[in-house]
Design a protein around this motif. Structure first.
Motif, short mmCIF file in Angstrom:
data_model
loop_
_atom_site.label_atom_id
_atom_site.label_comp_id
_atom_site.label_asym_id
_atom_site.label_seq_id
_atom_site.Cartn_x
_atom_site.Cartn_y
_atom_site.Cartn_z
N LEU A 19 0.88 -1.16 0.00
CA LEU A 19 0.00 0.00 0.00
C LEU A 19 0.92 1.21 0.00
O LEU A 19 1.69 1.39 0.94
CB LEU A 19 -0.91 0.01 1.23
N VAL A 20 0.82 2.02 -1.02
CA VAL A 20 1.74 3.15 -1.17
C VAL A 20 0.94 4.44 -1.20
O VAL A 20 0.20 4.70 -2.16
CB VAL A 20 2.60 3.02 -2.44
N GLU A 21 1.11 5.23 -0.13
CA GLU A 21 0.40 6.51 -0.04
C GLU A 21 1.20 7.62 -0.71
O GLU A 21 2.44 7.57 -0.75
CB GLU A 21 0.16 6.91 1.42
N SER A 22 0.49 8.62 -1.16
CA SER A 22 1.11 9.82 -1.71
C SER A 22 0.15 10.98 -1.57
O SER A 22 -1.04 10.78 -1.29
CB SER A 22 1.49 9.62 -3.18
N GLY A 23 0.67 12.19 -1.74
CA GLY A 23 -0.18 13.37 -1.74
C GLY A 23 -0.12 14.22 -0.49
O GLY A 23 -0.74 15.29 -0.44
N GLY B 163 2.65 5.46 5.34
CA GLY B 163 2.19 6.73 5.88
C GLY B 163 2.68 7.91 5.06
O GLY B 163 3.73 7.87 4.43
N THR B 164 1.88 8.96 5.08
CA THR B 164 2.26 10.22 4.42
C THR B 164 1.96 11.38 5.38
O THR B 164 0.90 11.42 6.00
CB THR B 164 1.53 10.40 3.07
N GLN B 165 2.90 12.28 5.49
CA GLN B 165 2.78 13.37 6.46
C GLN B 165 1.91 14.48 5.91
O GLN B 165 2.11 14.94 4.76
CB GLN B 165 4.16 13.93 6.80
N VAL B 166 0.96 14.91 6.72
CA VAL B 166 0.13 16.09 6.41
C VAL B 166 0.37 17.12 7.50
O VAL B 166 0.21 16.81 8.69
CB VAL B 166 -1.36 15.72 6.34
#
Length: 116
Positions: A4-8, A109-112
């Protein structure tokens, strides 16, 4: 091998928008519920939104009417459109999959980060 690869993710000012994507591989994506979770700094991971294989959605109270979860079964991708962001939305956002949520599979995980 499940991935599972998050982006954005990224840095945005309060009131702004971001769209997160999670591309899945190694799973029967169309048959599984998918979820977005987040972990604010110093806090526990919490459910943000989920979407069933059939498309029905569920949202945490703190994001209702601001966030929208959707899925594209052809692309094996789940999205999280985030509008009207506040500093309280800052955290690491994780994609999750499994037969029941929270499932066995997590993205990195992707940092917001939302600045005031």
């Amino acid at each position: 091998q499940v991935q599972l690869v998050e982006s954005g993710g990224g840095l945005v000012q309060a009131g702004g928008s971001l769209r997160l994507s999670c591309a899945a591989s190694g799973i029967l994506f169309s048959a599984l519920p998918m979820g977005w979770y987040r972990q604010p700094p110093g806090k526990q991971r919490e459910l943000v939104a989920s979407i069933a294989s059939g498309g029905s959605t569920n949202y945490a109270d703190f994001v209702k009417d601001r966030f929208t979860i959707s899925r594209d079964n052809v692309k094996s991708t789940v999205y999280l459109q985030m509008n009207s962001l506040t500093p309280g939305d800052t955290g690491v956002y994780y994609c999750n999959a499994g037969r029941r949520l929270p499932g066995a599979y997590w993205g990195q995980g992707t940092q917001v980060t939302v600045s005031s």
